[in-house]
Scaffold this motif. Structure first.
Motif, PDB file in Angstrom:
ATOM      1  N   ALA A  14       0.828  -1.204   0.000  1.00  0.00           N
ATOM      2  CA  ALA A  14       0.000   0.000   0.000  1.00  0.00           C
ATOM      3  C   ALA A  14       0.866   1.258   0.000  1.00  0.00           C
ATOM      4  O   ALA A  14       0.556   2.225  -0.709  1.00  0.00           O
ATOM      5  CB  ALA A  14      -0.944   0.001   1.201  1.00  0.00           C
ATOM      6  N   ALA A  15       1.943   1.259   0.762  1.00  0.00           N
ATOM      7  CA  ALA A  15       2.822   2.433   0.823  1.00  0.00           C
ATOM      8  C   ALA A  15       3.360   2.767  -0.562  1.00  0.00           C
ATOM      9  O   ALA A  15       3.376   3.931  -0.969  1.00  0.00           O
ATOM     10  CB  ALA A  15       3.966   2.203   1.803  1.00  0.00           C
ATOM     11  N   ALA A  16       3.815   1.757  -1.285  1.00  0.00           N
ATOM     12  CA  ALA A  16       4.359   1.993  -2.632  1.00  0.00           C
ATOM     13  C   ALA A  16       3.278   2.530  -3.567  1.00  0.00           C
ATOM     14  O   ALA A  16       3.519   3.466  -4.333  1.00  0.00           O
ATOM     15  CB  ALA A  16       4.965   0.703  -3.182  1.00  0.00           C
ATOM     16  N   LEU A  17       2.087   1.941  -3.504  1.00  0.00           N
ATOM     17  CA  LEU A  17       0.990   2.410  -4.364  1.00  0.00           C
ATOM     18  C   LEU A  17       0.543   3.824  -3.997  1.00  0.00           C
ATOM     19  O   LEU A  17       0.349   4.662  -4.874  1.00  0.00           O
ATOM     20  CB  LEU A  17      -0.202   1.448  -4.274  1.00  0.00           C
ATOM     21  CG  LEU A  17      -0.072   0.153  -5.054  1.00  0.00           C
ATOM     22  CD1 LEU A  17      -1.197  -0.811  -4.681  1.00  0.00           C
ATOM     23  CD2 LEU A  17      -0.089   0.431  -6.549  1.00  0.00           C
ATOM     24  N   PHE A  18       0.348   4.076  -2.717  1.00  0.00           N
ATOM     25  CA  PHE A  18      -0.095   5.403  -2.284  1.00  0.00           C
ATOM     26  C   PHE A  18       0.933   6.460  -2.653  1.00  0.00           C
ATOM     27  O   PHE A  18       0.586   7.561  -3.072  1.00  0.00           O
ATOM     28  CB  PHE A  18      -0.359   5.436  -0.776  1.00  0.00           C
ATOM     29  CG  PHE A  18      -1.481   4.563  -0.303  1.00  0.00           C
ATOM     30  CD1 PHE A  18      -2.549   4.233  -1.126  1.00  0.00           C
ATOM     31  CD2 PHE A  18      -1.475   4.065   0.985  1.00  0.00           C
ATOM     32  CE1 PHE A  18      -3.591   3.426  -0.669  1.00  0.00           C
ATOM     33  CE2 PHE A  18      -2.510   3.262   1.452  1.00  0.00           C
ATOM     34  CZ  PHE A  18      -3.570   2.946   0.629  1.00  0.00           C
ATOM     35  N   ASN A  19       2.202   6.132  -2.490  1.00  0.00           N
ATOM     36  CA  ASN A  19       3.271   7.075  -2.816  1.00  0.00           C
ATOM     37  C   ASN A  19       3.246   7.424  -4.302  1.00  0.00           C
ATOM     38  O   ASN A  19       3.356   8.583  -4.685  1.00  0.00           O
ATOM     39  CB  ASN A  19       4.629   6.488  -2.421  1.00  0.00           C
ATOM     40  CG  ASN A  19       5.760   7.474  -2.542  1.00  0.00           C
ATOM     41  OD1 ASN A  19       5.632   8.645  -2.190  1.00  0.00           O
ATOM     42  ND2 ASN A  19       6.881   7.016  -3.044  1.00  0.00           N
ATOM     43  N   ARG A  20       3.092   6.424  -5.122  1.00  0.00           N
ATOM     44  CA  ARG A  20       3.151   6.611  -6.568  1.00  0.00           C
ATOM     45  C   ARG A  20       1.866   7.190  -7.156  1.00  0.00           C
ATOM     46  O   ARG A  20       1.902   8.049  -8.026  1.00  0.00           O
ATOM     47  CB  ARG A  20       3.483   5.266  -7.224  1.00  0.00           C
ATOM     48  CG  ARG A  20       3.967   5.357  -8.633  1.00  0.00           C
ATOM     49  CD  ARG A  20       4.453   4.021  -9.181  1.00  0.00           C
ATOM     50  NE  ARG A  20       3.361   3.073  -9.360  1.00  0.00           N
ATOM     51  CZ  ARG A  20       3.217   1.932  -8.664  1.00  0.00           C
ATOM     52  NH1 ARG A  20       4.080   1.590  -7.755  1.00  0.00           N
ATOM     53  NH2 ARG A  20       2.189   1.131  -8.901  1.00  0.00           N
ATOM     54  N   LEU A  21       0.717   6.723  -6.667  1.00  0.00           N
ATOM     55  CA  LEU A  21      -0.555   7.084  -7.292  1.00  0.00           C
ATOM     56  C   LEU A  21      -1.403   8.073  -6.499  1.00  0.00           C
ATOM     57  O   LEU A  21      -2.269   8.723  -7.062  1.00  0.00           O
ATOM     58  CB  LEU A  21      -1.397   5.808  -7.518  1.00  0.00           C
ATOM     59  CG  LEU A  21      -0.745   4.706  -8.337  1.00  0.00           C
ATOM     60  CD1 LEU A  21      -1.631   3.475  -8.356  1.00  0.00           C
ATOM     61  CD2 LEU A  21      -0.444   5.197  -9.743  1.00  0.00           C
ATOM     62  N   GLY A  22      -1.184   8.137  -5.209  1.00  0.00           N
ATOM     63  CA  GLY A  22      -2.019   8.957  -4.344  1.00  0.00           C
ATOM     64  C   GLY A  22      -2.893   8.071  -3.476  1.00  0.00           C
ATOM     65  O   GLY A  22      -3.158   6.910  -3.812  1.00  0.00           O
ATOM     66  N   TYR A  23      -3.337   8.622  -2.367  1.00  0.00           N
ATOM     67  CA  TYR A  23      -4.083   7.834  -1.385  1.00  0.00           C
ATOM     68  C   TYR A  23      -5.488   7.482  -1.860  1.00  0.00           C
ATOM     69  O   TYR A  23      -5.959   6.377  -1.643  1.00  0.00           O
ATOM     70  CB  TYR A  23      -4.130   8.578  -0.045  1.00  0.00           C
ATOM     71  CG  TYR A  23      -2.760   8.689   0.559  1.00  0.00           C
ATOM     72  CD1 TYR A  23      -2.264   7.694   1.381  1.00  0.00           C
ATOM     73  CD2 TYR A  23      -1.935   9.779   0.276  1.00  0.00           C
ATOM     74  CE1 TYR A  23      -0.989   7.767   1.916  1.00  0.00           C
ATOM     75  CE2 TYR A  23      -0.669   9.867   0.811  1.00  0.00           C
ATOM     76  CZ  TYR A  23      -0.192   8.857   1.630  1.00  0.00           C
ATOM     77  OH  TYR A  23       1.070   8.932   2.147  1.00  0.00           O
ATOM     78  N   CYS A 106       0.712  15.095   1.123  1.00  0.00           N
ATOM     79  CA  CYS A 106      -0.214  14.492   0.156  1.00  0.00           C
ATOM     80  C   CYS A 106      -1.419  13.895   0.865  1.00  0.00           C
ATOM     81  O   CYS A 106      -2.566  14.115   0.456  1.00  0.00           O
ATOM     82  CB  CYS A 106       0.506  13.430  -0.682  1.00  0.00           C
ATOM     83  SG  CYS A 106       1.766  14.103  -1.786  1.00  0.00           S
ATOM     84  N   ALA A 107      -1.188  13.150   1.934  1.00  0.00           N
ATOM     85  CA  ALA A 107      -2.291  12.525   2.676  1.00  0.00           C
ATOM     86  C   ALA A 107      -3.201  13.584   3.289  1.00  0.00           C
ATOM     87  O   ALA A 107      -4.435  13.483   3.195  1.00  0.00           O
ATOM     88  CB  ALA A 107      -1.743  11.602   3.764  1.00  0.00           C
ATOM     89  N   ALA A 108      -2.605  14.609   3.895  1.00  0.00           N
ATOM     90  CA  ALA A 108      -3.414  15.674   4.516  1.00  0.00           C
ATOM     91  C   ALA A 108      -4.201  16.439   3.464  1.00  0.00           C
ATOM     92  O   ALA A 108      -5.318  16.885   3.720  1.00  0.00           O
ATOM     93  CB  ALA A 108      -2.516  16.616   5.314  1.00  0.00           C
ATOM     94  N   GLY A 109      -3.636  16.577   2.284  1.00  0.00           N
ATOM     95  CA  GLY A 109      -4.341  17.256   1.208  1.00  0.00           C
ATOM     96  C   GLY A 109      -5.533  16.459   0.694  1.00  0.00           C
ATOM     97  O   GLY A 109      -6.559  17.021   0.323  1.00  0.00           O
TER      98      GLY A 109
END
Length: 185
Positions: A14-23, A106-109
């Motif tokens: 999940a970390a890799a996906l969220f980092n690359r694509l967004g949460y 990014c997450a807070a946004g």
């Protein structure tokens, strides 16, 4: 894979996906497909996607702060140069293929309700970073270590945003130069 390893594996994927694509853009279906597990298995370990995001942010926070501390400590510096060395760590991160901007911003946004657990986890990371900078500023015997910590943090945040938008890892060097001038006052 052993059952006890599944949550860690899910967090890594999940970390890799969220980092690359967004949460929000990286969906649960993508996470389970890449992790090679069933949806029920994900929900056995994490009650919701938001819980998974919080777990990812906690892991990123722990690794990021630990890696920065180790990088600074490994140089054997004392005083002000330790604070400046944090910018060298930033430059290395900015130049890496894993750099897609600050995962906490990014997450807070994407989850901008201040009361959300995701937003609060992002706030906690920022507070812990300021605390680390304050620790370094105290060790360097600054008269007002909290002020120095806040200003160093602001330079880190600005450099991260500039490097993310421009793709220029040199933003860290520019912020380091500004920090050196700030510490002369």
């Amino acid at each position: 894979m052993k059952r006890a390893q599944i949550p860690e594996h899910l967090i890594d994927v999940a970390a890799a996906l969220f980092n690359r694509l967004g949460y929000r853009a990286a969906g649960v279906d993508q996470v389970i497909a890449e992790a090679g597990i069933a949806k029920t298995t994900l929900y056995r370990h994490f009650k919701s996607k938001e819980d998974l995001i919080v777990a990812v942010l906690r892991r990123i926070d722990e690794h990021y702060r630990s890696e920065m501390r180790q990088a600074v400590d490994s140089l054997g510096l004392e005083g002000k140069p330790r604070l400046l060395a944090t910018f060298d760590f930033l430059e290395g991160w900015f130049a890496s293929e894993a750099f897609y901007g600050c995962p906490f911003i990014c997450a807070a946004g994407e989850y901008c309700e201040r009361s959300s657990a995701i937003f609060q986890e992002s706030v906690m990371h920022k507070r812990l970073m300021v605390a680390y900078f304050e620790e370094l500023a105290r060790a360097a015997s600054f008269d007002d270590p909290r002020r120095i910590a806040d200003e160093i943090n602001l330079l880190h945040e600005g450099a991260t945003a500039v490097a993310h938008i421009t793709g220029d890892p040199g933003a860290a060097r520019k912020a380091k130069s500004a920090a050196a001038r700030l510490m002369e006052d």
